[in-house]
Design an enzyme around this catalytic site. Structure first.
Site, PDB file in Angstrom:
ATOM      1  N   THR A 158     -10.247 -13.674   1.566  1.00 60.81           N
ATOM      2  CA  THR A 158      -9.790 -12.098   1.101  1.00 60.81           C
ATOM      3  C   THR A 158     -10.808 -11.687   0.086  1.00 60.81           C
ATOM      4  O   THR A 158     -10.670 -12.029  -1.078  1.00 60.81           O
ATOM      5  CB  THR A 158      -8.385 -12.172   0.878  1.00 60.81           C
ATOM      6  OG1 THR A 158      -7.720 -12.695   1.535  1.00 60.81           O
ATOM      7  CG2 THR A 158      -7.916 -10.483   0.792  1.00 60.81           C
ATOM      8  N   ARG A 204     -13.493 -17.077  12.858  1.00 61.88           N
ATOM      9  CA  ARG A 204     -12.286 -16.866  12.855  1.00 61.88           C
ATOM     10  C   ARG A 204     -11.908 -15.861  13.909  1.00 61.88           C
ATOM     11  O   ARG A 204     -12.668 -14.723  13.629  1.00 61.88           O
ATOM     12  CB  ARG A 204     -11.836 -16.512  11.426  1.00 61.88           C
ATOM     13  CG  ARG A 204     -10.359 -16.074  11.370  1.00 61.88           C
ATOM     14  CD  ARG A 204      -9.863 -15.586   9.919  1.00 61.88           C
ATOM     15  NE  ARG A 204      -8.993 -15.127   9.721  1.00 61.88           N
ATOM     16  CZ  ARG A 204      -8.728 -13.490   9.394  1.00 61.88           C
ATOM     17  NH1 ARG A 204      -9.665 -12.947   9.168  1.00 61.88           N
ATOM     18  NH2 ARG A 204      -7.457 -13.115   9.227  1.00 61.88           N
ATOM     19  N   ARG A 243       7.769  -4.039   8.068  1.00 59.26           N
ATOM     20  CA  ARG A 243       7.121  -2.723   7.917  1.00 59.26           C
ATOM     21  C   ARG A 243       8.282  -1.750   7.950  1.00 59.26           C
ATOM     22  O   ARG A 243       9.295  -1.982   8.643  1.00 59.26           O
ATOM     23  CB  ARG A 243       6.200  -2.410   9.164  1.00 59.26           C
ATOM     24  CG  ARG A 243       4.883  -3.346   9.075  1.00 59.26           C
ATOM     25  CD  ARG A 243       3.873  -2.792  10.195  1.00 59.26           C
ATOM     26  NE  ARG A 243       2.777  -3.551  10.301  1.00 59.26           N
ATOM     27  CZ  ARG A 243       1.828  -3.680   9.484  1.00 59.26           C
ATOM     28  NH1 ARG A 243       1.697  -2.927   8.488  1.00 59.26           N
ATOM     29  NH2 ARG A 243       0.700  -4.607   9.701  1.00 59.26           N
ATOM     30  N   LYS A 263      -1.519 -20.895   5.666  1.00 58.12           N
ATOM     31  CA  LYS A 263      -2.112 -19.705   4.839  1.00 58.12           C
ATOM     32  C   LYS A 263      -0.639 -19.486   3.769  1.00 58.12           C
ATOM     33  O   LYS A 263       0.181 -19.210   4.193  1.00 58.12           O
ATOM     34  CB  LYS A 263      -2.199 -18.609   5.578  1.00 58.12           C
ATOM     35  CG  LYS A 263      -3.330 -18.738   6.708  1.00 58.12           C
ATOM     36  CD  LYS A 263      -3.162 -17.374   7.738  1.00 58.12           C
ATOM     37  CE  LYS A 263      -3.638 -16.407   7.049  1.00 58.12           C
ATOM     38  NZ  LYS A 263      -3.824 -15.306   8.059  1.00 58.12           N
TER      39      LYS A 263
END
Length: 471
Positions: free
Chosen positions: A275, A35, A76, A217
């Site tokens: 993860t 990846r 953010r 995803k």
């Protein structure tokens, strides 16, 4: 380089493993797919890395898949006047579109899409959910909130809004440029971040135009509401537990993982679990018992692939983490309970000729004690159907297309082999028997179950089953 396991390993490359030698070590330790994380790194480095992978592929004679993982929109907060601030529980805190630096009472949030989706009593999560805000009042350019739990907040910390569907495309301007670059380099899979609805996948597919496969995803609760449609429109799915674990309660993550894996298995689409799988091995030579159990759970569920992130990208024990995951997968798949669970989760085949042939191939392989099932495929559909059945023997994915062989490197139980083009069934049978012997899957006297489709080269036409024996 035959793997003695069904589930595959995705290794994320980074400073700890980017060089030619580091990549080769990870592959030798068990990595099947690499990846490239486009959230980090210069394009020159990514291009050099891809070249190293292709050189390794040529040296070892094995197809190796490459995933280009696009960053997606990153939400953010903005800058602060005097550095980090402390937010106390019960205090009022304002978010707005103003560019003025923030303080302990307010912060800039340069995302109008968030304010457009907010409603009173919605929660806004800051810094991976470490700080929770509850919306009291909001408008098109502001939100007045109350701090639910205290914490320190600094510039550029992430923002999540679990209950909202944001009017954001998963492909930012940066992603468009990265996508063009990844396709030019020849990436096999494009991992699409921030998928919220089926239309996000449709837009990406139009841009990609068949030059790579799409891995969606799933990291937003809104995506789970459209799970079946997103799975249907994707070529593969990733259970992205990082952001998903921020946006939903921790106790929901294992349940959603199970739902996603089962939905993908039913649809015959590859699914990867990602993860923090061996997170402690970033700085330790051994995983925790809980991490080993986490990896094992994904294997018992029948996931196609498990992903290492920071463990191999920046970790001190990148090679050891890969080898450890390889060992855990092999051990679980050697357990008698593993096969019982796989069989228990089997779904009824669809009422199609292709599914009937593939189901028969699995049963035939068991009846004649075949050494393997060999699938001859152009675009991969014949092999994917065989993997959906989760047979008790390995699957030889034979294809004349290098892109198909590399994509199949992700798929459960498949040993992909690049072959010459075959023009008739006799050539396919001869090719399958020859490869089964040369790749050490079969020996003299062993049976092989072979599936393919005619007319040859037409995707989705699995309609032939043949049993042959090695002489």
């Amino acid at each position: 380089m035959r793997r003695r396991r069904n589930a595959k390993i995705i290794a994320t490359l980074g400073p700890a493993s980017m060089g030619e030698r580091g990549i080769a070590k990870l592959f030798a330790a068990g990595a099947d797919i690499f990846r490239l994380n486009f959230s980090h790194g210069a394009r020159a480095d990514q291009k050099r890395t891809l070249g190293h992978i292709r050189a390794l592929e040529k040296r070892c004679g094995r197809p190796i898949g490459i995933i280009a993982d696009l960053q997606g929109p990153k939400l953010r907060v903005g800058e602060f006047t005097d550095g980090p601030v402390r937010l106390e529980a019960g205090a009022l805190f304002r978010l707005d579109l103003s560019k003025k630096p923030g303080d302990a009472q307010r912060a800039p949030l340069p995302h109008k899409e968030i304010f457009a989706a907010l409603k009173p009593r919605m929660e806004v999560l800051l810094d991976d959910g470490n700080i929770r805000l509850s919306v009291v009042r909001c408008g098109p350019d502001f939100a007045e909130t109350v701090v639910v739990n205290a914490g320190e907040l600094s510039a550029h910390k992430g923002v999540n809004v679990p209950a909202a569907v944001l009017e954001l495309t998963p492909l930012t301007r940066k992603d468009h440029a990265d996508l063009r670059f990844a396709l030019e380099m020849g990436a096999d899979w494009i991992a699409l971040s921030f998928v919220q609805r089926p239309s996000d996948v449709a837009k990406a597919r139009k841009l990609i135009g068949g030059r790579a496969a799409i891995m969606s995803k799933l990291e937003k609760p809104s995506a789970i509401e459209h799970l079946e449609q997103i799975v249907e429109m994707s070529d593969a799915v990733m259970v992205a537990r990082g952001d998903l674990g921020v946006e939903v309660p921790p106790e929901d993550v294992p349940i959603l993982q199970k739902r996603i894996v089962l939905a993908c298995r039913q649809a015959g689409k590859p699914v990867a679990v990602a993860t923090q799988m061996l997170d402690s091995m970033i700085h330790a030579p051994r995983p925790t018992r809980a991490e080993a159990s986490d990896v094992a759970t994904a294997v018992y569920e029948g996931a196609d692939a498990l992903m290492l992130s920071a463990e191999t990208a920046i970790g001190d024990y990148a090679e050891d983490a890969t080898a450890m995951m390889d060992r855990i997968i092999y051990r679980v798949e050697s357990d008698s309970l593993y096969r019982k669970l796989i069989e228990a989760d089997r779904y009824q085949p669809q009422a199609t000729d292709a599914d009937a042939i593939t189901t028969a191939a699995r049963l035939a392989a068991r009846t004649v004690s075949a050494a393997a099932i060999a699938t001859f495929t152009g675009g991969g559909s014949t092999t994917l159907r065989a993997a959906r059945e989760r047979p008790h023997v390995p699957i030889l994915g034979l294809t004349p297309d290098p892109a198909t062989a590399r994509r199949l490197a992700l798929v459960w139980g498949v040993h992909a082999v690049l072959t010459k083009t075959c023009r008739n069934l006799n050539q396919i049978v001869d090719m399958a028997l020859s490869v089964a012997v040369s790749e050490e899957f079969a020996a003299s006297g062993d049976a092989l179950v072979i599936t393919t489709g005619v007319p040859f080269g037409v995707s989705g036409t699995t309609n032939i089953l043949r049993i042959a024996r090695v002489e």
